[in-house]
Design an enzyme around this catalytic site. Sequence first.
Site, PDB file in Angstrom:
ATOM      1  N   TYR A 178     -83.200 -19.490  46.292  1.00  0.00           N
ATOM      2  CA  TYR A 178     -81.816 -19.946  46.407  1.00  0.00           C
ATOM      3  C   TYR A 178     -81.639 -20.976  47.531  1.00  0.00           C
ATOM      4  O   TYR A 178     -80.730 -20.857  48.357  1.00  0.00           O
ATOM      5  CB  TYR A 178     -80.871 -18.760  46.662  1.00  0.00           C
ATOM      6  CG  TYR A 178     -81.126 -17.599  45.733  1.00  0.00           C
ATOM      7  CD1 TYR A 178     -80.861 -17.724  44.370  1.00  0.00           C
ATOM      8  CD2 TYR A 178     -81.656 -16.398  46.190  1.00  0.00           C
ATOM      9  CE1 TYR A 178     -81.109 -16.677  43.498  1.00  0.00           C
ATOM     10  CE2 TYR A 178     -81.903 -15.345  45.323  1.00  0.00           C
ATOM     11  CZ  TYR A 178     -81.634 -15.492  43.985  1.00  0.00           C
ATOM     12  OH  TYR A 178     -81.875 -14.463  43.123  1.00  0.00           O
TER      13      TYR A 178
ATOM     14  N   TYR B 277     -74.916  -8.104  39.126  1.00  0.00           N
ATOM     15  CA  TYR B 277     -76.075  -8.997  39.260  1.00  0.00           C
ATOM     16  C   TYR B 277     -77.265  -8.331  38.583  1.00  0.00           C
ATOM     17  O   TYR B 277     -77.563  -7.158  38.831  1.00  0.00           O
ATOM     18  CB  TYR B 277     -76.395  -9.276  40.738  1.00  0.00           C
ATOM     19  CG  TYR B 277     -77.631 -10.130  40.858  1.00  0.00           C
ATOM     20  CD1 TYR B 277     -77.562 -11.504  40.656  1.00  0.00           C
ATOM     21  CD2 TYR B 277     -78.883  -9.559  41.095  1.00  0.00           C
ATOM     22  CE1 TYR B 277     -78.704 -12.280  40.699  1.00  0.00           C
ATOM     23  CE2 TYR B 277     -80.028 -10.330  41.137  1.00  0.00           C
ATOM     24  CZ  TYR B 277     -79.935 -11.697  40.940  1.00  0.00           C
ATOM     25  OH  TYR B 277     -81.069 -12.464  40.966  1.00  0.00           O
TER      26      TYR B 277
ATOM     27  N   ASP C 276     -78.920  -0.654  35.071  1.00  0.00           N
ATOM     28  CA  ASP C 276     -79.858  -1.457  35.856  1.00  0.00           C
ATOM     29  C   ASP C 276     -80.009  -0.785  37.223  1.00  0.00           C
ATOM     30  O   ASP C 276     -79.157  -0.938  38.101  1.00  0.00           O
ATOM     31  CB  ASP C 276     -79.317  -2.887  35.983  1.00  0.00           C
ATOM     32  CG  ASP C 276     -80.197  -3.774  36.850  1.00  0.00           C
ATOM     33  OD1 ASP C 276     -81.127  -3.254  37.489  1.00  0.00           O
ATOM     34  OD2 ASP C 276     -79.951  -4.995  36.892  1.00  0.00           O
TER      35      ASP C 276
ATOM     36  N   LYS D 112     -88.398  -3.310  41.893  1.00  0.00           N
ATOM     37  CA  LYS D 112     -88.331  -3.371  43.358  1.00  0.00           C
ATOM     38  C   LYS D 112     -89.196  -2.330  44.079  1.00  0.00           C
ATOM     39  O   LYS D 112     -90.349  -2.597  44.357  1.00  0.00           O
ATOM     40  CB  LYS D 112     -86.876  -3.282  43.810  1.00  0.00           C
ATOM     41  CG  LYS D 112     -86.085  -4.581  43.555  1.00  0.00           C
ATOM     42  CD  LYS D 112     -84.744  -4.525  44.230  1.00  0.00           C
ATOM     43  CE  LYS D 112     -83.892  -5.759  43.981  1.00  0.00           C
ATOM     44  NZ  LYS D 112     -84.324  -6.941  44.714  1.00  0.00           N
TER      45      LYS D 112
END
Length: 440
Positions: A23, A154, A255, A284
């Site tokens: 980003y 997200y 999620d 993760k």
Amino acid sequence: MTDQRLSSEEILALDKQYVWHPYSRCNSDLPIFPVESAEGTHITLCSGERLYDGMSSWWSTIHGYNHPDLNAAATDQLSRMSHVMFGGLTHEPAVKLAQTLVKLSPAGLEQVFISDSGSVAVEVALKMALQYWNSLGEKTGEQRQSFLTVKNGYHGDTFAAMSVCDPDTGMHSLYADFVQKNHFAPAPQSPFDGDFIESDLDELTRLAHAHKNEITAIILEPIVQGTGGMRFYSPEYLKRVRALCDELDLLLIADEIATGFGRTGKLFACEYAGISPDILCVGKALTGGYMSLAATLCSKKVATTICQGEAGVFMHGPTFMANPLACAIANKSLELLIKNDWQQQVDNIEGWLIKGLDRCAELECVANVRVLGAIGVVELKHPVDMKRVQPLFVKHGIWLRPFGKLIYTMPPFISSEEDIAFLTQGIFDVLMDEDFATEG
Ligand code: PMP
């Protein structure tokens, strides 16, 4: 090639010349810090400074860095094979991992698709939902063509994942014209531990009913909306979303890429609501932050429907699917999670975070302080200036990566009371530092 190590200055020069960071613009003038090594809860910079890592490298390094057991699992697997294709072949690390994930995850999730990153796990989940309806004879793209989700969500940076991220705050507005158009209800407003707002699901319910023959699934992050604002919401909301899916025969995708494996104080955040999704994404912390690995689990109903459909096969298969090295490390990481008593670790961290962050709430620049499990958030009234604030945290010996108005931390589970006291003192000191000033 020589084995000569690069100096800090050389790393920075090459980085500036060639490398793109997450980003960010290339050749950015934002501060960047070369890392020499990492051990336990600490990152050592090439400059010699040791920083307590309050980010767990974006939710992943729950057991800390350079862990002897994870190192041993990697070395042992390396001596056998680091990789082998998964088409037509299988191996012990993958089957053990699938078995453990089924055992640990909410009831009813029985089939496992192992992939290489969180975003891909979400792509796989969305494709599973589409193919489920396709197998039932509802043509994908004509009848069942969209997803329903909530704002502030997200789910990753690939195209299908982007299409279910918040269209405004999800960092992807630039690509809006290229992504699938989905349905967005307002983000949940009912607080995690306050009264449930009866009207909270009104718009979600209306959208679900209005488009019930077109929606494939509802997808959301259970209990904690991460990148979309570090928002904690009511388990009752999640319970009612499950009921809505049951009523309208829609699939529910949870999620748990950020929330999974104990981070919120439950092994999976869905447990707060006592629900099981039809499809679950994890990633993760799966490998304890050692390697990129993710998985999508689904119910027997979803799996058998897909396999009995016209296509029969599920059309996805990454080159590095179920990479044995990553699976072996994931197996050891899950073993450590249980052995280390993650529940006690996370409960301790929660108490220490509350104790240490509470006083930040009294500061003029702070809008809200909230803690859930091993997640601490200090929400400011104005956005932080990253250029100024990142070096300040380094000066105070901690690694944090704020965004927008949020200073947030998800410490490694192995953190001690002293670690968390140092971290929370550092956050307070930065907020009090005369060089700290927010925009606005
Ligand atoms: N879903 C959620 C909830 C996430 O937090 C993230 C990562 N920030 C992703 C999906 C995407 O995972 P990855 O970065 O591994 O592609």
